[in-house]
Design an enzyme around this catalytic site. Structure first.
Site, PDB file in Angstrom:
ATOM      1  N   GLU A  68       0.810  -1.213   0.000  1.00 61.32           N
ATOM      2  CA  GLU A  68       0.000   0.000   0.000  1.00 61.32           C
ATOM      3  C   GLU A  68       0.842   1.260   0.000  1.00 61.32           C
ATOM      4  O   GLU A  68       0.560   2.219  -0.728  1.00 61.32           O
ATOM      5  CB  GLU A  68      -0.950   0.006   1.205  1.00 61.32           C
ATOM      6  CG  GLU A  68      -2.097  -1.007   1.118  1.00 61.32           C
ATOM      7  CD  GLU A  68      -1.699  -2.413   1.524  1.00 61.32           C
ATOM      8  OE1 GLU A  68      -0.548  -2.617   1.963  1.00 61.32           O
ATOM      9  OE2 GLU A  68      -2.534  -3.328   1.401  1.00 61.32           O
ATOM     10  N   HIS A 137     -11.411  -4.699   9.970  1.00 63.25           N
ATOM     11  CA  HIS A 137     -12.010  -4.486   8.647  1.00 63.25           C
ATOM     12  C   HIS A 137     -13.269  -3.624   8.709  1.00 63.25           C
ATOM     13  O   HIS A 137     -14.093  -3.670   7.803  1.00 63.25           O
ATOM     14  CB  HIS A 137     -12.377  -5.829   7.996  1.00 63.25           C
ATOM     15  CG  HIS A 137     -11.232  -6.500   7.290  1.00 63.25           C
ATOM     16  ND1 HIS A 137     -10.089  -6.882   7.928  1.00 63.25           N
ATOM     17  CD2 HIS A 137     -11.059  -6.858   5.990  1.00 63.25           C
ATOM     18  CE1 HIS A 137      -9.270  -7.461   7.063  1.00 63.25           C
ATOM     19  NE2 HIS A 137      -9.828  -7.454   5.882  1.00 63.25           N
TER      20      HIS A 137
HETATM   21  C1  LIG Z   1      -2.673  -4.649   4.422  1.00 64.58           C
HETATM   22  C2  LIG Z   1      -3.759  -5.389   3.733  1.00 64.58           C
HETATM   23  N1  LIG Z   1      -3.998  -5.153   2.440  1.00 64.58           N
HETATM   24  C3  LIG Z   1      -4.968  -5.826   1.801  1.00 64.58           C
HETATM   25  C4  LIG Z   1      -5.718  -6.753   2.455  1.00 64.58           C
HETATM   26  C5  LIG Z   1      -6.813  -7.515   1.711  1.00 64.58           C
HETATM   27  N2  LIG Z   1      -6.397  -8.916   1.577  1.00 64.58           N
HETATM   28  C6  LIG Z   1      -6.804  -9.837   2.462  1.00 64.58           C
HETATM   29  S1  LIG Z   1      -6.110 -11.315   2.190  1.00 64.58           S
HETATM   30  C7  LIG Z   1      -5.259 -10.770   0.857  1.00 64.58           C
HETATM   31  C8  LIG Z   1      -4.355 -11.703   0.141  1.00 64.58           C
HETATM   32  C9  LIG Z   1      -3.216 -12.162   0.988  1.00 64.58           C
HETATM   33  O1  LIG Z   1      -2.568 -13.230   0.380  1.00 64.58           O
HETATM   34  P1  LIG Z   1      -1.496 -14.130   1.116  1.00 64.58           P
HETATM   35  O2  LIG Z   1      -0.657 -13.306   2.029  1.00 64.58           O
HETATM   36  O3  LIG Z   1      -0.795 -14.885   0.065  1.00 64.58           O
HETATM   37  O4  LIG Z   1      -2.346 -15.109   2.035  1.00 64.58           O
HETATM   38  P2  LIG Z   1      -3.419 -16.215   1.591  1.00 64.58           P
HETATM   39  O5  LIG Z   1      -4.748 -15.559   1.573  1.00 64.58           O
HETATM   40  O6  LIG Z   1      -3.013 -16.755   0.278  1.00 64.58           O
HETATM   41  O7  LIG Z   1      -3.366 -17.247   2.678  1.00 64.58           O
HETATM   42  C10 LIG Z   1      -5.563  -9.427   0.617  1.00 64.58           C
HETATM   43  C11 LIG Z   1      -5.056  -8.653  -0.516  1.00 64.58           C
HETATM   44  C12 LIG Z   1      -5.471  -6.943   3.821  1.00 64.58           C
HETATM   45  N3  LIG Z   1      -6.209  -7.789   4.549  1.00 64.58           N
HETATM   46  N4  LIG Z   1      -4.472  -6.277   4.423  1.00 64.58           N
END
Ligand SMILES: Cc1ncc(C[n+]2csc(CCOP(=O)(O)OP(=O)(O)O)c2C)c(N)n1
Ligand SMILES: [Mg+2]
Lengths: 337, 329
Positions: A68, A137
């Site tokens: 971000e 959230h």
């Molecule tokens: C700082 C932040 N930015 C965006 C999000 C929205 N978001 C939630 S999960 C996610 C993907 C994360 O992927 P990863 O770290 O690979 O974990 P996975 O879901 O694959 O277990 C996003 C973009 C968030 N929760 N926190």
């Protein structure tokens, strides 16, 4: 060739209205591009940008890594460099990771450079609670951002504003934060016939009334309208003022309405302490104190991180019932209208 | 590359690993249904496909070690020992939930098991893990902190800042990256110029290795070695668990970004199939054994659901409780 824009009088959801706003902006100006997490392949976390990647290509619908601070900062740089970026920060909650860029760079560069530079950047963020997503959230931080000189804070709450505020924001030479309440995306409605643009300067009276002014924005506007409906059944006519822009505040509209109704209830999904509702209250007290028939009352989110369980979340948030009760308190403390 | 050697396994040990993975799998499958029945709300991120990571990793930890997790943490919580009824009750938003209904799926906590929570801010847990490890080191506790995070977190500044700090200060952190190749709809190679996550750790002078996250025995062995090493106090280690999520990112994801064929291909090398195939080939288990394990897991889930159903709601009068630990007025 892009598809023609749909008939502006057809029914659409708030989500569709934002998407059409994005499409129009992308069609109108080749310098405009959208970037953010999952805006492209995923289709937008709220499906707002669904289909735009196919229509405009990966250069203009740009998926970013989970960075971000970096991509908001890059948006600032791109704006300085002559582009017109629309940066989507998935939700206001994650904008905290970019707060440094927003506050220390976007908001300051024009002034700090003695007017040599300006940052024509639009940041779109989903905001608010109401979907049982728990504390991290469910923040409503638009009031916080409204604290910062150099930013312009918009809170579109109607289909018209969802459709047309973006163009006005892009026309602005300064950084604009556009807060879309996540609860509103599914709201259906009609565009006002013939409307082609909106301004960013005026609050709007969404319902006229003589007994009390309900001052709200975002999802709280709709709760206030529901409360006004309920109050009307018992003969109380509430005026409902949609702030639309939290910075700069349309002080004139607030004061004019309160002078007419002589009573004010402010509805804000932010917390009460040190808040936008406190700011609005202060402006009223500063300028219309002697016009008031009763103390100003606020309906805000309880002073807790928003909880997950539905009954607790409901209890924490402003609701039409709480607004109705607040209005009754105001009327009682001033003698019935 | 990841180790491909076949690790030795006994019937008892193999069945125990299977049972633990099935507990998670059955729990997650039930959550999926309960979401449809609107018993569970909010965001729900399921762990199907990644069970070997939680099961293989948690076994080497002591009860006094600290664990920091993500929003995809039901599996971590359950194998860490948080009773399944308390986890399910949390997903129902009940008072008996492990966060008293305030956290939900993304925020499971248990102080007695030193489980410092699911965190719904991607990479939000990493700095906390560094701080826990700093306390462990300064208090000479001989405990370590294990920190789970996804491949998406690797793009955040907090990942880089935390790795550097942990390595600079030689803190006892085991960083466990669950690389399931996607962050929501963004594939790793769409987000990273360098897709080998271990390379990034080495840039901070941290030992790092990839692990076949579909092989619970490999996870167990590698984590056990890493835990011993971290416990010596010589500094943090990162293990990149190569795994895959079988279900959608959350309950709102139409999965436009990946092929069904890709998912099917990974399902064929899933952690439960991989282990059962090996145990059967070695003559260590039968189909009956599998069915019994699954039955037991489902019975445990049934009981958890019953407990959650029967549990009371937190009183609305207590809405503002716990905002501060001390007296406010
Ligand atoms: C700082 C932040 N930015 C965006 C999000 C929205 N978001 C939630 S999960 C996610 C993907 C994360 O992927 P990863 O770290 O690979 O974990 P996975 O879901 O694959 O277990 C996003 C973009 C968030 N929760 N926190
Ligand atoms: Mg991932």
């Amino acid at each position: 060739m892009p598809d023609p824009l749909p008939d502006s009088r057809s029914a659409m959801s708030y989500r569709d209205a934002v998407r059409e706003a994005l499409r129009s902006a992308l069609i109108a100006d080749p310098r405009v591009f959208l970037m953010g997490e999952d805006v492209g392949r995923y289709g937008g976390s709220y499906a707002v940008s669904k289909g735009l990647l196919e229509e405009f290509g990966a250069d203009r619908i740009r998926d970013t890594p989970l960075s971000e601070s970096a991509f908001v900062g890059a948006g600032i740089g791109a704006a300085l460099g002559g582009l017109k970026p629309i940066v989507e920060v998935m939700t206001v909650n994650f904008s905290l990771l970019a707060l440094d860029q927003i506050m220390n760079n976007a908001a300051t560069l024009s002034h700090m450079s003695g007017g040599q530079f300006n940052v024509p950047l639009v940041i779109r963020l989903a905001t608010g609670a109401g979907r049982q997503l728990a504390a991290q959230h469910s923040h409503s931080l638009e009031g916080w951002y409204a604290h910062i000189p150099g930013l312009r804070i918009l809170t579109p709450a109607t289909i018209d504003d969802a459709r047309f505020m973006l163009a006005a924001a892009l026309a602005c030479p300064d950084p604009v934060l556009l807060f879309e309440h996540q609860y509103l995306y599914n709201m259906e409605g009609h565009l006002t016939a013939g409307l082609e643009a909106v301004n960013l300067h005026n609050a709007a009276i969404r319902r006229a009334g003589r007994d009390v002014t309900l001052i709200a924005y975002g999802w709280s506007l709709h709760k206030s309208l529901a409360a006004a409906e309920e109050l009307a059944r018992t003969g109380i006519e509430a005026e409902v003022l949609d702030l639309r822009t939290l910075r700069p505040l349309d002080e004139q509209a607030i004061i004019a309405s309160v002078r007419r109704t002589r009573r004010a209830v402010i509805v804000d999904e932010g917390w009460r302490s040190g808040s936008l509702s406190a700011e609005v209250t202060t402006r009223i007290v500063e300028q219309a104190f002697y016009d008031l028939d009763a103390p100003v009352v606020r309906v805000c989110t309880a002073e807790v991180p928003v909880p997950y369980a539905k009954h607790l979340e409901d209890a924490a948030l402003p609701s039409p019932d709480r607004i109705v009760a607040a209005v009754r308190t105001v009327l009682e403390s001033s003698g019935s209208p | 590359m990841t180790e491909t050697v076949e690790l030795p396994v006994s019937r008892e040990h193999g069945l125990e690993l299977l049972r633990e993975m099935l507990r998670i799998r059955c729990f997650e499958d039930r959550c999926y249904r309960l979401y449809g029945e609107t018993k569970i709300r909010g965001f729900l991120h399921l762990y199907n496909g990644e069970e070997a990571v939680a099961v293989g990793a948690m076994r080497s930890l002591r009860p006094t070690d600290a664990v920091v997790s993500t929003y995809r943490e039901h599996g971590h919580a359950i194998v860490r020992g948080i009773p399944m009824p308390a986890v399910m009750a949390e997903l129902f938003g009940k008072q008996t939930g492990c966060s008293r209904g305030r956290g939900g799926s993304m925020h499971l906590f248990d102080a007695s098991r030193r489980f410092y929570g699911g965190n719904a801010i991607v990479a939000g847990g990493l700095p906390i893990a560094v701080g826990l490890a700093l306390a462990q080191k300064l208090l000479r506790q001989n405990d370590i902190t294990t920190c789970f995070f996804g491949d998406g977190a690797v793009a955040e500044g907090e990942f880089h800042e935390s790795l550097n700090l942990a390595s600079l200060w030689k803190l006892p952190v085991l960083f466990l990256c669950e690389n399931n190749l996607y962050a929501m709809g963004t594939a790793l190679d769409q987000a990273q110029a360098e897709t080998d996550i271990t390379t990034k750790a080495r840039a901070y002078r941290m030992a790092a290795q990839p692990v076949d996250g579909m092989d619970v025995l490999a996870v167990e062995t590698m984590v056990s070695r890493a835990v011993d090493e971290v416990r010596t106090g010589r500094g943090p280690i990162l293990l990149e668990m190569r795994t895959y999520r079988f279900r959608a990112h959350s309950m709102f994801d139409p999965q436009l970004y990946r092929d069904k064929a890709e998912v099917a291909q990974w399902e064929r090398k899933g952690p439960i199939i991989t282990l059962t195939t090996r145990l059967k080939a070695l003559g260590l288990m039968s189909e009956d054994d599998y069915e019994r394990c699954e039955r037991e897991a489902n019975a445990e889930v049934d009981a958890a659901v019953q407990f959650a159903e029967a549990s009371p709601w937190e009183s609305v009068a207590d809405l503002e409780r716990f905002v501060y630990a001390g007296p406010v007025a």
